[in-house]
Design a protein around this motif. Structure first.
Motif, PDB file in Angstrom:
ATOM      1  N   ALA A   1       0.819  -1.214   0.000  1.00  0.00           N
ATOM      2  CA  ALA A   1       0.000   0.000   0.000  1.00  0.00           C
ATOM      3  C   ALA A   1       0.852   1.263   0.000  1.00  0.00           C
ATOM      4  CB  ALA A   1      -0.912  -0.011   1.228  1.00  0.00           C
ATOM      5  N   GLY A   2       2.135   1.132   0.378  1.00  0.00           N
ATOM      6  CA  GLY A   2       3.007   2.304   0.446  1.00  0.00           C
ATOM      7  C   GLY A   2       3.019   2.959   1.818  1.00  0.00           C
ATOM      8  N   LEU A   3       2.446   2.279   2.807  1.00  0.00           N
ATOM      9  CA  LEU A   3       2.407   2.832   4.168  1.00  0.00           C
ATOM     10  C   LEU A   3       3.673   2.478   4.944  1.00  0.00           C
ATOM     11  CD1 LEU A   3      -1.306   1.860   4.867  1.00  0.00           C
ATOM     12  CD2 LEU A   3      -0.419   4.109   4.207  1.00  0.00           C
ATOM     13  N   GLU A   4       4.479   1.593   4.387  1.00  0.00           N
ATOM     14  CA  GLU A   4       5.757   1.169   4.976  1.00  0.00           C
ATOM     15  C   GLU A   4       6.732   1.042   3.806  1.00  0.00           C
ATOM     16  OE1 GLU A   4       6.615   0.998   8.254  1.00  0.00           O
ATOM     17  OE2 GLU A   4       4.765   0.046   8.898  1.00  0.00           O
ATOM     18  N   THR A   5       7.998   1.373   4.027  1.00  0.00           N
ATOM     19  CA  THR A   5       8.999   1.229   2.954  1.00  0.00           C
ATOM     20  C   THR A   5       9.851   0.000   3.245  1.00  0.00           C
ATOM     21  OG1 THR A   5       9.086   3.615   2.861  1.00  0.00           O
ATOM     22  CG2 THR A   5      10.823   2.458   1.705  1.00  0.00           C
ATOM     23  N   PRO A   6      10.073  -0.857   2.259  1.00  0.00           N
ATOM     24  CA  PRO A   6      10.920  -2.031   2.507  1.00  0.00           C
ATOM     25  C   PRO A   6      12.344  -1.618   2.889  1.00  0.00           C
ATOM     26  CG  PRO A   6       9.793  -2.231   0.385  1.00  0.00           C
ATOM     27  CD  PRO A   6       9.544  -0.844   0.881  1.00  0.00           C
ATOM     28  N   THR A   7      12.967  -2.399   3.758  1.00  0.00           N
ATOM     29  CA  THR A   7      14.372  -2.169   4.085  1.00  0.00           C
ATOM     30  C   THR A   7      15.229  -2.529   2.874  1.00  0.00           C
ATOM     31  OG1 THR A   7      13.795  -2.811   6.335  1.00  0.00           O
ATOM     32  CG2 THR A   7      16.156  -2.700   5.813  1.00  0.00           C
ATOM     33  N   SER A   8      14.835  -3.582   2.167  1.00  0.00           N
ATOM     34  CA  SER A   8      15.481  -3.917   0.895  1.00  0.00           C
ATOM     35  C   SER A   8      14.500  -4.707   0.038  1.00  0.00           C
ATOM     36  CB  SER A   8      16.758  -4.728   1.140  1.00  0.00           C
ATOM     37  OG  SER A   8      16.448  -5.928   1.802  1.00  0.00           O
ATOM     38  N   GLY A   9      14.816  -4.816  -1.258  1.00  0.00           N
ATOM     39  CA  GLY A   9      13.944  -5.541  -2.184  1.00  0.00           C
ATOM     40  C   GLY A   9      13.100  -4.589  -3.011  1.00  0.00           C
ATOM     41  N   SER A  10      12.268  -5.166  -3.888  1.00  0.00           N
ATOM     42  CA  SER A  10      11.465  -4.302  -4.754  1.00  0.00           C
ATOM     43  C   SER A  10      10.047  -4.833  -4.927  1.00  0.00           C
ATOM     44  CB  SER A  10      12.138  -4.164  -6.116  1.00  0.00           C
ATOM     45  OG  SER A  10      11.904  -5.335  -6.874  1.00  0.00           O
ATOM     46  N   ILE A  11       9.143  -3.908  -5.250  1.00  0.00           N
ATOM     47  CA  ILE A  11       7.739  -4.254  -5.499  1.00  0.00           C
ATOM     48  C   ILE A  11       7.362  -3.677  -6.862  1.00  0.00           C
ATOM     49  CG2 ILE A  11       5.361  -4.024  -4.678  1.00  0.00           C
ATOM     50  CD1 ILE A  11       6.520  -3.501  -1.860  1.00  0.00           C
ATOM     51  N   THR A  12       6.876  -4.523  -7.754  1.00  0.00           N
ATOM     52  CA  THR A  12       6.415  -4.009  -9.046  1.00  0.00           C
ATOM     53  C   THR A  12       4.952  -4.389  -9.243  1.00  0.00           C
ATOM     54  OG1 THR A  12       7.065  -6.005 -10.283  1.00  0.00           O
ATOM     55  CG2 THR A  12       8.704  -4.246 -10.135  1.00  0.00           C
ATOM     56  N   LEU A  13       4.244  -3.493  -9.927  1.00  0.00           N
ATOM     57  CA  LEU A  13       2.846  -3.752 -10.246  1.00  0.00           C
ATOM     58  C   LEU A  13       2.673  -3.511 -11.739  1.00  0.00           C
ATOM     59  CD1 LEU A  13      -0.032  -4.379  -9.416  1.00  0.00           C
ATOM     60  CD2 LEU A  13      -0.317  -2.015  -8.718  1.00  0.00           C
ATOM     61  N   ALA A  14       2.240  -4.523 -12.439  1.00  0.00           N
ATOM     62  CA  ALA A  14       2.112  -4.471 -13.906  1.00  0.00           C
ATOM     63  C   ALA A  14       3.394  -3.929 -14.534  1.00  0.00           C
ATOM     64  CB  ALA A  14       0.916  -3.617 -14.299  1.00  0.00           C
ATOM     65  N   GLY A  15       4.517  -4.370 -14.023  1.00  0.00           N
ATOM     66  CA  GLY A  15       5.805  -3.992 -14.609  1.00  0.00           C
ATOM     67  C   GLY A  15       6.381  -2.688 -14.101  1.00  0.00           C
ATOM     68  N   ASN A  16       5.588  -1.903 -13.349  1.00  0.00           N
ATOM     69  CA  ASN A  16       6.103  -0.626 -12.841  1.00  0.00           C
ATOM     70  C   ASN A  16       6.634  -0.781 -11.429  1.00  0.00           C
ATOM     71  OD1 ASN A  16       5.221   0.848 -15.158  1.00  0.00           O
ATOM     72  ND2 ASN A  16       3.138   0.655 -14.340  1.00  0.00           N
ATOM     73  N   ASP A  17       7.805  -0.208 -11.192  1.00  0.00           N
ATOM     74  CA  ASP A  17       8.385  -0.260  -9.857  1.00  0.00           C
ATOM     75  C   ASP A  17       7.642   0.716  -8.949  1.00  0.00           C
ATOM     76  OD1 ASP A  17       9.874  -0.226  -7.576  1.00  0.00           O
ATOM     77  OD2 ASP A  17      11.804  -0.261  -8.607  1.00  0.00           O
ATOM     78  N   ILE A  18       6.999   0.194  -7.912  1.00  0.00           N
ATOM     79  CA  ILE A  18       6.264   1.074  -6.990  1.00  0.00           C
ATOM     80  C   ILE A  18       6.880   1.047  -5.590  1.00  0.00           C
ATOM     81  CG2 ILE A  18       4.057   0.930  -8.233  1.00  0.00           C
ATOM     82  CD1 ILE A  18       3.181  -1.107  -5.974  1.00  0.00           C
ATOM     83  N   THR A  19       8.073   0.474  -5.471  1.00  0.00           N
ATOM     84  CA  THR A  19       8.693   0.280  -4.155  1.00  0.00           C
ATOM     85  C   THR A  19       8.652   1.552  -3.300  1.00  0.00           C
ATOM     86  OG1 THR A  19      10.224  -1.161  -5.324  1.00  0.00           O
ATOM     87  CG2 THR A  19      10.708  -0.745  -3.004  1.00  0.00           C
ATOM     88  N   TYR A  20       8.982   2.685  -3.930  1.00  0.00           N
ATOM     89  CA  TYR A  20       9.068   3.933  -3.156  1.00  0.00           C
ATOM     90  C   TYR A  20       7.982   4.941  -3.537  1.00  0.00           C
ATOM     91  CZ  TYR A  20      13.532   1.803  -2.129  1.00  0.00           C
ATOM     92  OH  TYR A  20      14.488   0.916  -1.740  1.00  0.00           O
ATOM     93  N   ALA A  21       7.000   4.497  -4.318  1.00  0.00           N
ATOM     94  CA  ALA A  21       5.937   5.427  -4.737  1.00  0.00           C
ATOM     95  C   ALA A  21       5.077   5.820  -3.541  1.00  0.00           C
ATOM     96  CB  ALA A  21       5.086   4.778  -5.818  1.00  0.00           C
ATOM     97  N   LYS A  22       4.593   7.047  -3.538  1.00  0.00           N
ATOM     98  CA  LYS A  22       3.703   7.527  -2.469  1.00  0.00           C
ATOM     99  C   LYS A  22       2.397   6.717  -2.503  1.00  0.00           C
ATOM    100  CE  LYS A  22       5.658  11.559  -0.977  1.00  0.00           C
ATOM    101  NZ  LYS A  22       7.019  11.070  -1.186  1.00  0.00           N
ATOM    102  N   PRO A  23       1.774   6.492  -1.348  1.00  0.00           N
ATOM    103  CA  PRO A  23       0.556   5.666  -1.317  1.00  0.00           C
ATOM    104  C   PRO A  23      -0.507   6.113  -2.319  1.00  0.00           C
ATOM    105  CG  PRO A  23       1.224   6.250   0.915  1.00  0.00           C
ATOM    106  CD  PRO A  23       2.170   6.958  -0.006  1.00  0.00           C
ATOM    107  N   TYR A  24      -0.758   7.440  -2.391  1.00  0.00           N
ATOM    108  CA  TYR A  24      -1.838   7.923  -3.254  1.00  0.00           C
ATOM    109  C   TYR A  24      -1.482   7.870  -4.734  1.00  0.00           C
ATOM    110  CZ  TYR A  24       0.920  12.213  -2.967  1.00  0.00           C
ATOM    111  OH  TYR A  24       1.943  13.117  -3.013  1.00  0.00           O
ATOM    112  N   LYS A  25      -0.200   7.599  -5.032  1.00  0.00           N
ATOM    113  CA  LYS A  25       0.212   7.485  -6.443  1.00  0.00           C
ATOM    114  C   LYS A  25       0.080   6.041  -6.946  1.00  0.00           C
ATOM    115  CE  LYS A  25       2.062  11.579  -7.693  1.00  0.00           C
ATOM    116  NZ  LYS A  25       3.335  12.200  -7.381  1.00  0.00           N
TER     117      LYS A  25
END
Ligand code: ATP
Length: 387
Positions: free
Chosen positions: A66-90
């Motif tokens: 959801a973007g309410l916590e930032t991973p210490t390491s690693g990545s999160i992608t959604l439909a190919g887009n990296d959202i690891t550090y994206a703001k929750p509302y984005k």
């Protein structure tokens, strides 16, 4: 490799995947690791459940998506887009919490319309009406949240999230505040809505029945890692760890020594009786293992009685407890090696009931048994599944 290079590689891996992908995601709070090097693929349009006991890291995982916590390491992608550090509302992600978080001063229609109004979307009223129709609350549109039941409020919260058409809907113990009966009917309702809208739902729960009823795929989480992931029936019928065997339903786990491994069957000496287990259901390394069998797969009969289970037949049991629970009778049977095994017998009327103290013989079809690694704790997850 540097963390940046790691991330680049992980993002490249996620780029071609159209679902939600977590790659080597770790979240630490100080010295404590809540989520540990987690890899997870959630297919687009699936109903996915993250199931595990309290404190295993489910909510933390959800909060990172959801973007309410930032991973210490690693990545999160959604439909190919990296959202690891994206703001929750984005992020194209919405969350439905256990506490519905509705606006008390707005009526139901206004609550559902809220997100669209803020974004100055056209045609709001039609969309709200369609959404209230989907969650079957059309007649309640002008009521305030406090005038609705818990289940109805939960459906308003769902409608309010769904109207934003998120790519992923996160549900954090959404039915936790409802009583049992309402929870069951909401489970069916949620599944229907998910099928109808076709969005990806990720549902966090500690309730195994809830996860199994609704989800296409269940990931069983324990102490920050995923123990096993698959379709509910697959996890139940062929668990790979003692934790999954005990947390998802109940299992008899009996120690044994592996005698022979053939191409399709493993033979195990179980306290002096040879039992066989299909190789595809054997997850034990080394010479020892836990033979697993679900209580409802065990047949109970008189000594020497031929039952519908040629293969694994174990004499010398004595009934130590009988519980009649309506649809079934649940026995505890003390075996010659001192262990009590659980046996559930469906009350079909075809079988007679056994009494405490009666000698019995247990048997099961070899294809129902599984074999787990002896290095694992046989009681892992056993009490946790009951809460
Ligand atoms: P529950 O079902 O009880 O919510 P959970 O599986 O969702 O459990 P998390 O909420 O993800 O578990 O918490 C995992 C672990 O991380 C817990 O031991 C928790 O105490 C710890 N934790 C979570 N958030 C924080 C934080 N902000 N600071 C420190 N520790 C935290």
């Amino acid at each position: 490799m540097s963390q940046a290079a790691d991330l680049e590689e992980a993002t490249a891996a996620g780029a071609s995947y159209d679902g939600l992908r977590l790659t080597s995601v770790t979240k630490s709070f100080g010295a404590f690791t809540a989520v540990d090097d987690l890899d997870l693929d959630v297919p687009r349009g699936s109903f996915f459940a993250l199931l595990g006991p309290s404190g295993c890291g489910k909510t933390t995982t959800l909060r990172m998506v959801a973007g309410l916590e930032t991973p210490t390491s690693g990545s999160i992608t959604l439909a190919g887009n990296d959202i690891t550090y994206a703001k929750p509302y984005k992020r194209p992600v919405n969350t439905v919490f256990q506490s519905y978080a509705l606006f008390p001063h707005l009526d139901i229609h206004e609550n559902v319309a809220f997100g669209l109004k803020r974004r100055k979307v056209k045609d709001i009223d039609t969309q709200v009406r369609d959404m209230l129709d989907l969650v079957e609350l059309t007649t309640q549109a002008r009521k305030k949240p406090t005038q609705l039941s818990g289940g109805q409020q939960q459906r308003v919260a769902l409608a309010r999230a769904l109207i934003n058409k998120p790519e992923v809907l996160l549900l954090d113990e959404p039915l936790g505040a409802l009583d049992l009966k309402l929870r069951r009917s909401m489970q069916i309702e949620l599944k229907r809505i998910q099928t109808e809208v076709g969005l990806t739902f990720i549902h966090v729960t500690h309730d195994q029945e809830e996860a199994m009823t609704m989800a296409d795929t269940v990931a069983v989480m324990n102490a920050g890692v995923i123990e096993q992931m698959g379709a509910p029936a697959e996890l139940y019928e062929n668990p790979r760890t003692t934790f999954v065997a005990n947390f998802l339903g109940q299992s008899n786990l009996i120690g044994g020594t592996i005698k022979a491994r053939a191409a399709d069957v493993v033979t195990v000496d179980m306290h002096g009786v040879d039992v066989s287990i299909p190789t595809s259901r054997s997850h034990a390394e080394g010479d020892e293992g836990w033979i697993g069998i679900r209580p409802e797969k065990v047949l109970i009969g008189e000594p020497g009685e031929v039952l519908d289970a040629p293969g694994n037949s174990i004499p010398g049991g004595v009934v130590s407890d009988v519980s009649f629970v309506g649809v079934s009778t649940q026995y505890l049977v003390r075996m010659p090696w001192g262990q009590e095994l659980q046996v559930f017998q469906q009350n079909t009327g075809h079988r007679r009931l056994f009494r405490t103290g009666e000698p019995v013989e247990l048997s099961w079809r070899p294809e129902y048994a599984f074999l787990l690694d002896h290095a694992q704790d046989a009681s892992a997850g056993a009490q946790l599944g009951d809460d």
